[in-house]
Design a protein around this motif. Structure first.
Motif, short mmCIF file in Angstrom:
data_model
loop_
_atom_site.label_atom_id
_atom_site.label_comp_id
_atom_site.label_asym_id
_atom_site.label_seq_id
_atom_site.Cartn_x
_atom_site.Cartn_y
_atom_site.Cartn_z
N ALA A 10 8.43 -11.22 2.56
CA ALA A 10 8.91 -12.56 2.91
C ALA A 10 8.44 -12.97 4.30
CB ALA A 10 10.44 -12.60 2.84
N ARG A 11 8.21 -11.99 5.18
CA ARG A 11 7.70 -12.27 6.53
C ARG A 11 6.17 -12.38 6.55
NH1 ARG A 11 10.21 -7.46 9.54
NH2 ARG A 11 8.51 -7.90 10.98
N GLY A 12 5.54 -12.30 5.37
CA GLY A 12 4.09 -12.43 5.28
C GLY A 12 3.33 -11.17 5.60
N LEU A 13 4.04 -10.02 5.61
CA LEU A 13 3.42 -8.75 5.93
C LEU A 13 3.14 -7.94 4.66
CD1 LEU A 13 5.74 -7.87 8.93
CD2 LEU A 13 3.34 -8.60 9.08
N ILE A 14 2.13 -7.08 4.74
CA ILE A 14 1.84 -6.16 3.64
C ILE A 14 2.59 -4.86 3.93
CG2 ILE A 14 0.05 -4.80 2.47
CD1 ILE A 14 -1.95 -7.06 3.22
N PRO A 15 3.56 -4.49 3.06
CA PRO A 15 4.31 -3.26 3.28
C PRO A 15 3.44 -2.02 3.07
CG PRO A 15 5.47 -4.73 1.77
CD PRO A 15 4.08 -5.26 1.93
N PRO B 258 7.36 0.76 -12.90
CA PRO B 258 6.75 -0.07 -11.86
C PRO B 258 7.61 -1.27 -11.45
CG PRO B 258 5.56 -0.30 -13.93
CD PRO B 258 6.63 0.70 -14.15
N CYS B 259 8.36 -1.09 -10.37
CA CYS B 259 9.18 -2.18 -9.85
C CYS B 259 8.42 -2.94 -8.77
CB CYS B 259 10.51 -1.66 -9.34
SG CYS B 259 10.39 -0.15 -8.43
N ILE B 260 7.29 -2.36 -8.33
CA ILE B 260 6.40 -3.08 -7.43
C ILE B 260 4.97 -2.89 -7.92
CG2 ILE B 260 7.85 -2.95 -5.35
CD1 ILE B 260 5.99 -0.70 -4.34
N ASP B 261 4.16 -3.90 -7.72
CA ASP B 261 2.74 -3.82 -8.03
C ASP B 261 2.07 -3.38 -6.74
OD1 ASP B 261 0.22 -4.08 -9.11
OD2 ASP B 261 0.14 -6.26 -8.86
N ILE C 143 0.86 -1.18 0.00
CA ILE C 143 0.00 0.00 0.00
C ILE C 143 0.89 1.23 0.00
CG2 ILE C 143 -1.66 1.34 1.34
CD1 ILE C 143 -2.63 -1.42 2.47
N VAL C 144 0.66 2.12 -0.97
CA VAL C 144 1.39 3.38 -1.04
C VAL C 144 0.41 4.48 -0.62
CG1 VAL C 144 2.54 5.02 -2.56
CG2 VAL C 144 2.90 2.56 -2.89
#
Length: 194
Positions: A98-103, A119-122, A12-13
């Motif tokens: 990798a820790r299963g978290l949403i950044p 776009p390097c991240i979706d 989420i941005v």
């Protein structure tokens, strides 16, 4: 706090003018759902301020270390603000995922433009808007942390950023923060996915 079902695991941005309440909304979300969401910790070349903690508030790095990461395409976005570099590293996002978290990335419109143009991240994008510029100015002055010149700079930047909130499709959602609880409710709905 009731469990939250998240159907969309993309980062989420969150963006919006300084003083609009982005940090408060993010902190509330992460405090309520620490097993689901986590802040990305940005890198900066500015010095440590009282109360800040290395690796929690920011990663405090030298200008040469920062430039080294830029040259290695180590950031999803980076910018200069008040003479200091700030950036969100790809590694930090990968580690959280990798820790299963949403950044959760709290970045300015310039950073949003960088991510969208390369776009390097979706990601999903939400903009937090003040009820008015007058209300925003009142919040900035109420913090009592900045001089008049800095407040005027932030208000000028806010005018520019607010224009992006009106571009159709630039953000997935625009939330007006005129009531914190109502804005938070909308932010949680957005964060949990469709």
């Amino acid at each position: 706090m009731s469990p939250l079902q998240t159907s969309d695991r993309r980062p989420i941005v969150i963006s919006g003018p300084s003083g609009v309440g982005k940090g408060t909304l993010c902190q509330k979300l992460i405090n309520s759902y620490p097993d689901i969401f986590a802040f990305t910790v940005s890198h900066t070349t500015r010095g440590l301020r009282p109360g800040e903690v290395e690796g929690v508030s920011y990663y405090f790095v030298s200008p040469s270390s920062f430039q080294s990461l830029v040259s290695q395409s180590g950031f999803v976005e980076h910018a200069v603000f008040s003479g200091h570099n700030y950036g969100t590293s790809k590694q930090n996002i990968s580690d959280l995922t990798a820790r299963g978290l949403i950044p959760v990335l709290d970045i300015d419109v310039q950073g949003v433009q960088q991510i969208k143009s390369n776009p390097c991240i979706d990601a999903r994008y939400v903009f937090i808007k003040p009820p008015s510029l007058g209300a925003l100015e009142e919040r900035l002055r109420g913090r009592g942390t900045e001089k008049e010149e800095a407040i005027q700079k932030r208000l000028a930047q806010a005018n520019i950023e607010l224009e992006y909130a009106d571009i159709p499709g630039f953000f997935d959602m625009v939330i007006v923060n005129d009531d914190l609880e109502e804005a938070y409710k909308k932010f949680v709905e957005f964060a949990s996915g469709p």
